[in-house]
Design a protein around this motif. Structure first.
Motif, mmCIF file in Angstrom:
data_model
loop_
_atom_site.group_PDB
_atom_site.id
_atom_site.type_symbol
_atom_site.label_atom_id
_atom_site.label_comp_id
_atom_site.label_asym_id
_atom_site.label_seq_id
_atom_site.Cartn_x
_atom_site.Cartn_y
_atom_site.Cartn_z
ATOM 1 N N GLY A 1 -61.817 26.355 22.079
ATOM 2 C CA GLY A 1 -61.647 27.783 21.837
ATOM 3 C C GLY A 1 -61.270 28.595 23.056
ATOM 4 O O GLY A 1 -61.758 29.717 23.227
ATOM 5 N N ILE A 2 -60.390 28.057 23.915
ATOM 6 C CA ILE A 2 -59.922 28.798 25.088
ATOM 7 C C ILE A 2 -58.389 28.794 25.105
ATOM 8 O O ILE A 2 -57.755 28.250 24.214
ATOM 9 C CB ILE A 2 -60.458 28.194 26.398
ATOM 10 N N PHE A 3 -57.812 29.402 26.132
ATOM 11 C CA PHE A 3 -56.363 29.443 26.282
ATOM 12 C C PHE A 3 -55.896 28.312 27.189
ATOM 13 O O PHE A 3 -56.556 27.966 28.171
ATOM 14 C CB PHE A 3 -55.919 30.777 26.889
ATOM 15 N N GLY A 4 -54.734 27.758 26.858
ATOM 16 C CA GLY A 4 -54.122 26.733 27.695
ATOM 17 C C GLY A 4 -52.611 26.848 27.603
ATOM 18 O O GLY A 4 -52.074 27.010 26.501
ATOM 19 N N HIS A 5 -51.932 26.795 28.739
ATOM 20 C CA HIS A 5 -50.476 26.969 28.735
ATOM 21 C C HIS A 5 -49.764 25.769 29.337
ATOM 22 O O HIS A 5 -50.049 25.384 30.478
ATOM 23 C CB HIS A 5 -50.090 28.225 29.522
ATOM 24 N N LYS A 6 -48.862 25.168 28.556
ATOM 25 C CA LYS A 6 -47.961 24.137 29.065
ATOM 26 C C LYS A 6 -46.654 24.825 29.428
ATOM 27 O O LYS A 6 -45.914 25.281 28.560
ATOM 28 C CB LYS A 6 -47.688 23.061 28.008
ATOM 29 N N PRO A 7 -46.349 24.917 30.728
ATOM 30 C CA PRO A 7 -45.146 25.650 31.144
ATOM 31 C C PRO A 7 -43.862 24.902 30.808
ATOM 32 O O PRO A 7 -43.870 23.730 30.413
ATOM 33 C CB PRO A 7 -45.313 25.759 32.675
ATOM 34 N N SER A 8 -42.762 25.589 30.987
ATOM 35 C CA SER A 8 -41.470 24.917 30.915
ATOM 36 C C SER A 8 -41.430 23.833 31.988
ATOM 37 O O SER A 8 -41.917 24.039 33.107
ATOM 38 C CB SER A 8 -40.339 25.920 31.150
ATOM 39 N N PRO A 9 -40.855 22.675 31.698
ATOM 40 C CA PRO A 9 -40.809 21.587 32.690
ATOM 41 C C PRO A 9 -40.088 22.001 33.969
ATOM 42 O O PRO A 9 -39.114 22.756 33.936
ATOM 43 C CB PRO A 9 -40.031 20.494 31.955
ATOM 44 N N GLY A 10 -40.600 21.501 35.099
ATOM 45 C CA GLY A 10 -39.951 21.746 36.383
ATOM 46 C C GLY A 10 -40.328 23.035 37.059
ATOM 47 O O GLY A 10 -39.785 23.358 38.123
ATOM 48 N N VAL A 11 -41.269 23.795 36.475
ATOM 49 C CA VAL A 11 -41.674 25.078 37.075
ATOM 50 C C VAL A 11 -42.830 24.893 38.048
ATOM 51 O O VAL A 11 -42.803 25.394 39.171
ATOM 52 C CB VAL A 11 -42.055 26.093 35.972
ATOM 53 N N VAL A 12 -43.851 24.169 37.622
ATOM 54 C CA VAL A 12 -45.042 23.944 38.453
ATOM 55 C C VAL A 12 -45.003 22.533 39.035
ATOM 56 O O VAL A 12 -44.813 21.562 38.290
ATOM 57 C CB VAL A 12 -46.332 24.140 37.632
ATOM 58 N N PRO A 13 -45.188 22.374 40.353
ATOM 59 C CA PRO A 13 -45.198 21.028 40.948
ATOM 60 C C PRO A 13 -46.345 20.186 40.392
ATOM 61 O O PRO A 13 -47.408 20.708 40.068
ATOM 62 C CB PRO A 13 -45.400 21.303 42.447
ATOM 63 N N ASN A 14 -46.126 18.883 40.289
ATOM 64 C CA ASN A 14 -47.156 17.956 39.806
ATOM 65 C C ASN A 14 -47.835 17.212 40.944
ATOM 66 O O ASN A 14 -48.496 16.192 40.723
ATOM 67 C CB ASN A 14 -46.542 16.944 38.833
#
Length: 462
Positions: free
Chosen positions: A169-182
């Protein structure tokens, strides 16, 4: 492209295998595992624990609250609740208190004004937890939901941000690929997996999503339009209540369908937005599309990492079926979920011909969605076909994750949004999907849904 008779038999056997593994795991829990009584964390009584990360950061910058008091409040909550949920398995309380003291000292020196501090360190002094894939261990979803943390970091290649966020019951965001370094991921994704592995924010309050994404993305944030104002009434909303009837997945719970329809009615009648029900026939191949993506080579020609190779650390050969037999006799060093995953991985390798067919389906579906959404549309879709399952039950439904996995394969940004609780007190939610690099649309809708439907529910209030 209906599956052949042979393919149906194989998939039926895989599902039966998952069901068998789940039964074995549940039997072990009943007969010899740790017994857990049904417990509910005590309600939050400390006001500091009920503030968003942005609110806490502002109070700390303005010196209205000391960082050391905020950190101590979270430490107290963790000590009270974590023995019940086991969400955090590595404590660093002493180090955190030292860091909090350093923040308070820095602020006491008054060398920089509030605006400068906000620009340099928007979350200065705010406690943070990190998901296990980043060389640490912990249950990020339940840790945040139980108010043991306010913001967290997760990783997602098939739903590992969105599913825990939905179940808790919380928020989670999967960004567009290649935006955030892994950087820092373990294991490091290779092959096509590297292109679709995404690192993103998890939090209790929607207003923390965009600021967290800015911090995490660094220079990559230039690919997005997070500062663009979104006029929700001008958005085009599309929705679909299930995948079209894939025989691999569970049917979508009526609770989730009814909740989605409430959202649709509200958007039409109260917000006055354009809302359209769609039927994307290729969504029923969600699992196959994700599997094809996971088994594909990268642009550099590298083969994807196999989970069974990770089990066989330092080159040791591991036979998943033999390990399952050993596990039943209490002789395997591996857990039943890891053995089950290795077994399924072994049986889910498609031929080159099938890979090409499903790749064509993926490209067609992506084109259809991207053209439909444009730069002013969002797609509402279930986060999972069922509400949060009991332990070991997911092993009997090994393909349900495809409700989130399909958008990983399609490379689209997605935000999981909580929508209250059902009659049994379990979280409800929905995925909000946008076109490539239109993350700002899903994040804006997340804030609106939180305001309208309540967002995260404090433990103990049900």
């Amino acid at each position: 492209m209906a599956p052949s008779f042979t393919a149906r038999i194989q998939l039926f056997l895989l599902r039966a295998l998952g069901f068998l593994i789940g039964l074995v795991g549940r039997a072990a829990l009943v007969l010899g595992g740790t017994k857990f009584a049904s417990k509910t964390p005590r309600p939050v009584t400390e006001p500091l624990l009920l503030l968003s990360g942005m609110q806490l950061a502002k109070l700390i910058r303005q010196r209205q609250v000391k960082c050391i008091d905020v950190v101590q409040a979270y430490i107290n909550r963790i000590k009270d609740v974590n023995p019940m949920i086991n969400g955090i398995v590595k404590y660093r309380f002493e180090e955190a208190m030292k860091e909090a003291h350093a923040v308070d000292q820095k602020l006491a020196e008054k060398q920089e004004d509030e605006a400068t501090l906000e620009n340099k360190w928007p979350f200065l002094g705010v406690p943070l937890t990190v998901k296990e894939a980043f060389q640490l261990q912990g249950g990020e979803g339940c840790t945040l939901a139980a108010a043991c943390s306010v913001i967290g970091v997760g990783s997602d290649i098939g739903g590992s941000i969105r599913m825990p966020a939905f179940f808790n019951g919380i928020f989670g965001h999967k960004p567009s690929p290649g935006v955030v370094p892994n950087k820092g991921q373990f294991p490091l994704a290779v092959g096509a997996q590297e292109l679709f592995q995404c690192t993103g924010p998890m939090c209790r309050y929607a207003e923390d999503l965009a600021p967290m994404l800015k911090v995490m993305a660094g220079p990559g944030i230039k690919k997005l339009k997070l500062d663009t104002k979104v006029h929700l009434k001008d958005l085009k909303f599309y929705w679909m209540e299930h995948d079209g009837g894939s025989f691999l997945m569970s049917k979508v719970d009526q609770d989730l369908i009814m909740t989605q329809k409430k959202v649709v009615v509200h958007l039409e009648t109260i917000l006055g937005a354009s809302v359209q029900h769609v039927k994307l026939k290729k969504m029923k191949y969600s699992f196959q599309l994700w599997t094809t993506m996971m088994s594909a080579k990268g642009h550099d020609g590298k083969e994807p990492m196999k989970f069974v190779d990770l089990l066989g650390d330092h080159g040791k050969h591991v036979n998943p079926l033999w390990e399952l037999i050993k596990w039943c006799l209490g002789l395997s060093v591996y857990t039943i979920p890891s053995i089950g995953l290795a077994l399924l991985e072994e049986k889910l390798r498609y031929s080159n011909e099938k890979c090409q067919k499903f790749k064509a389906v993926e490209e067609s579906l992506r084109k259809e969605l991207v053209e439909m959404l444009g730069d002013d549309g969002v797609f509402l879709y279930p986060s999972h076909p069922t509400v949060a399952p009991k332990h070991h039950v997911p092993l009997t439904r090994p393909f349900n994750f495809a409700y989130t996995g399909v958008f990983s394969a399609l490379g689209l940004p997605v935000t999981q949004c909580p929508l209250g609780l059902n009659a049994k007190g379990l979280p409800l939610g929905i995925q909000v999907v946008a076109g490539p690099f239109n993350d700002h649309l899903t994040l804006a809708v997340a804030q609106y849904l939180e305001k309208t439907f309540g967002g995260w529910v404090c433990p103990g209030k049900f």
